[in-house]
Enzyme design. Structure first.
Site, PDB file in Angstrom:
ATOM      1  N   VAL A 175     -11.184   2.670  -4.051  1.00 47.67           N
ATOM      2  CA  VAL A 175     -10.500   2.356  -5.247  1.00 47.67           C
ATOM      3  C   VAL A 175     -11.641   1.319  -5.721  1.00 47.67           C
ATOM      4  O   VAL A 175     -11.613   0.182  -5.152  1.00 47.67           O
ATOM      5  CB  VAL A 175      -8.961   1.510  -5.305  1.00 47.67           C
ATOM      6  CG1 VAL A 175      -8.843   1.114  -6.717  1.00 47.67           C
ATOM      7  CG2 VAL A 175      -8.184   2.826  -4.823  1.00 47.67           C
ATOM      8  N   ASN A 227     -12.983  -2.692   2.438  1.00 48.67           N
ATOM      9  CA  ASN A 227     -13.936  -1.949   2.423  1.00 48.67           C
ATOM     10  C   ASN A 227     -14.823  -1.979   1.033  1.00 48.67           C
ATOM     11  O   ASN A 227     -14.268  -2.505   0.105  1.00 48.67           O
ATOM     12  CB  ASN A 227     -13.089  -0.382   2.299  1.00 48.67           C
ATOM     13  CG  ASN A 227     -12.219  -0.094   3.570  1.00 48.67           C
ATOM     14  OD1 ASN A 227     -12.737  -0.516   4.723  1.00 48.67           O
ATOM     15  ND2 ASN A 227     -11.165   0.140   3.285  1.00 48.67           N
ATOM     16  N   ASP A 240       1.095  -1.318   0.059  1.00 49.32           N
ATOM     17  CA  ASP A 240      -0.011  -0.084   0.174  1.00 49.32           C
ATOM     18  C   ASP A 240       1.034   1.197   0.087  1.00 49.32           C
ATOM     19  O   ASP A 240       1.875   1.278   0.785  1.00 49.32           O
ATOM     20  CB  ASP A 240      -1.008   0.079   1.091  1.00 49.32           C
ATOM     21  CG  ASP A 240      -2.126   0.872   1.139  1.00 49.32           C
ATOM     22  OD1 ASP A 240      -2.964   0.638   0.849  1.00 49.32           O
ATOM     23  OD2 ASP A 240      -1.797   2.193   1.040  1.00 49.32           O
ATOM     24  N   ILE A 241       0.486   2.000  -0.930  1.00 52.02           N
ATOM     25  CA  ILE A 241       1.491   3.412  -1.077  1.00 52.02           C
ATOM     26  C   ILE A 241       1.144   4.438   0.219  1.00 52.02           C
ATOM     27  O   ILE A 241       2.209   5.158   0.391  1.00 52.02           O
ATOM     28  CB  ILE A 241       0.771   4.235  -2.270  1.00 52.02           C
ATOM     29  CG1 ILE A 241       2.132   5.072  -2.795  1.00 52.02           C
ATOM     30  CG2 ILE A 241      -0.440   5.229  -1.901  1.00 52.02           C
ATOM     31  CD1 ILE A 241       1.535   5.477  -4.468  1.00 52.02           C
ATOM     32  N   HIS A 284     -10.157  -5.405  -3.291  1.00 54.28           N
ATOM     33  CA  HIS A 284      -8.873  -5.611  -2.722  1.00 54.28           C
ATOM     34  C   HIS A 284      -8.981  -5.851  -1.280  1.00 54.28           C
ATOM     35  O   HIS A 284      -9.965  -5.593  -0.633  1.00 54.28           O
ATOM     36  CB  HIS A 284      -8.009  -4.420  -2.821  1.00 54.28           C
ATOM     37  CG  HIS A 284      -8.743  -3.121  -2.339  1.00 54.28           C
ATOM     38  ND1 HIS A 284      -9.403  -2.406  -3.136  1.00 54.28           N
ATOM     39  CD2 HIS A 284      -8.428  -2.352  -1.368  1.00 54.28           C
ATOM     40  CE1 HIS A 284      -9.973  -1.198  -2.495  1.00 54.28           C
ATOM     41  NE2 HIS A 284      -9.058  -1.275  -1.325  1.00 54.28           N
TER      42      HIS A 284
HETATM   43  P1  AMP Z   1      -9.695   1.455  -0.099  1.00 55.48           P
HETATM   44  O1  AMP Z   1     -10.329   2.896   0.698  1.00 55.48           O
HETATM   45  O2  AMP Z   1      -9.941   0.129   0.789  1.00 55.48           O
HETATM   46  O3  AMP Z   1     -10.220   1.444  -1.453  1.00 55.48           O
HETATM   47  O4  AMP Z   1      -8.355   1.602  -0.063  1.00 55.48           O
HETATM   48  C1  AMP Z   1      -7.478   2.004  -1.095  1.00 55.48           C
HETATM   49  C2  AMP Z   1      -5.914   1.887  -0.791  1.00 55.48           C
HETATM   50  O5  AMP Z   1      -5.255   1.934  -1.874  1.00 55.48           O
HETATM   51  C3  AMP Z   1      -5.422   2.954   0.155  1.00 55.48           C
HETATM   52  O6  AMP Z   1      -5.211   2.184   1.422  1.00 55.48           O
HETATM   53  C4  AMP Z   1      -4.423   3.685  -0.494  1.00 55.48           C
HETATM   54  O7  AMP Z   1      -3.451   3.918   0.247  1.00 55.48           O
HETATM   55  C5  AMP Z   1      -3.848   2.439  -1.703  1.00 55.48           C
HETATM   56  N1  AMP Z   1      -3.498   3.097  -2.780  1.00 55.48           N
HETATM   57  C6  AMP Z   1      -3.778   4.218  -3.666  1.00 55.48           C
HETATM   58  N2  AMP Z   1      -3.192   4.317  -4.772  1.00 55.48           N
HETATM   59  C7  AMP Z   1      -2.340   3.178  -4.558  1.00 55.48           C
HETATM   60  C8  AMP Z   1      -1.166   2.900  -5.512  1.00 55.48           C
HETATM   61  N3  AMP Z   1      -0.778   3.710  -6.610  1.00 55.48           N
HETATM   62  N4  AMP Z   1      -0.283   2.023  -5.121  1.00 55.48           N
HETATM   63  C9  AMP Z   1      -0.325   1.325  -3.687  1.00 55.48           C
HETATM   64  N5  AMP Z   1      -1.521   1.591  -3.192  1.00 55.48           N
HETATM   65  C10 AMP Z   1      -2.444   2.587  -3.529  1.00 55.48           C
END
Ligand code: AMP
Length: 120
Positions: A102, A93, A35-36, A106
């Site tokens: 996103v 989520n 995770d970023i 995931h």
């Molecule tokens: P969610 O709120 O469950 O959809 O979480 C989305 C997750 O994606 C968050 O924890 C972000 O930090 C992570 N995220 C967003 N963009 C990236 C990326 N380019 N690479 C890795 N993780 C990401």
């Protein structure tokens, strides 16, 4: 396949290699990467390679093989990070009330410290 899947979401761009990720492991049907914006010492995302919006979409519409490979990869990452004894948390989520950012299914795998009783 769900017709409302958004091909522009960031994880679909990762799957198309349009943007980079810090890959941990992968198999035929799933990919695990860092995770970023980590919320714990270990914060890894596991995603299916095909287009599923969320947990419900994946479990309703994913093939038995995709679902099996997905959870096998989750277990492989747990093994790879050596956290089966110390413990971890899996979060997914979903939708508006779940605050999903996103729209590609995931699972967050969090660990490496005591996480408290729940994420705020
Ligand atoms: P969610 O709120 O469950 O959809 O979480 C989305 C997750 O994606 C968050 O924890 C972000 O930090 C992570 N995220 C967003 N963009 C990236 C990326 N380019 N690479 C890795 N993780 C990401």
């Amino acid at each position: 396949m769900n017709n409302s899947y958004d091909n522009k979401n960031i994880f679909s761009k990762i799957l198309r290699s349009e943007i980079d990720c810090e890959k941990i492991l992968e198999n035929e049907h799933a990919l695990a990467f860092l995770d970023i914006n980590p919320q714990a010492p270990i914060h890894i995302l596991i995603i299916p390679k095909n287009k599923y919006i969320d947990f419900y979409d994946f479990t309703q519409n994913g093939s038995a093989q995709e679902i099996k490979y997905f959870w096998e990869l989750v277990n492989d990452v747990i093994k790879n990070k050596n956290i089966s004894d110390s413990g971890f948390r899996l979060i997914t989520n979903s939708g508006k009330d779940g605050n999903q950012d996103v729209p590609h299914f995931h699972v967050h795998l969090l660990g490496g410290k005591n996480l408290g009783r729940m994420i705020n």
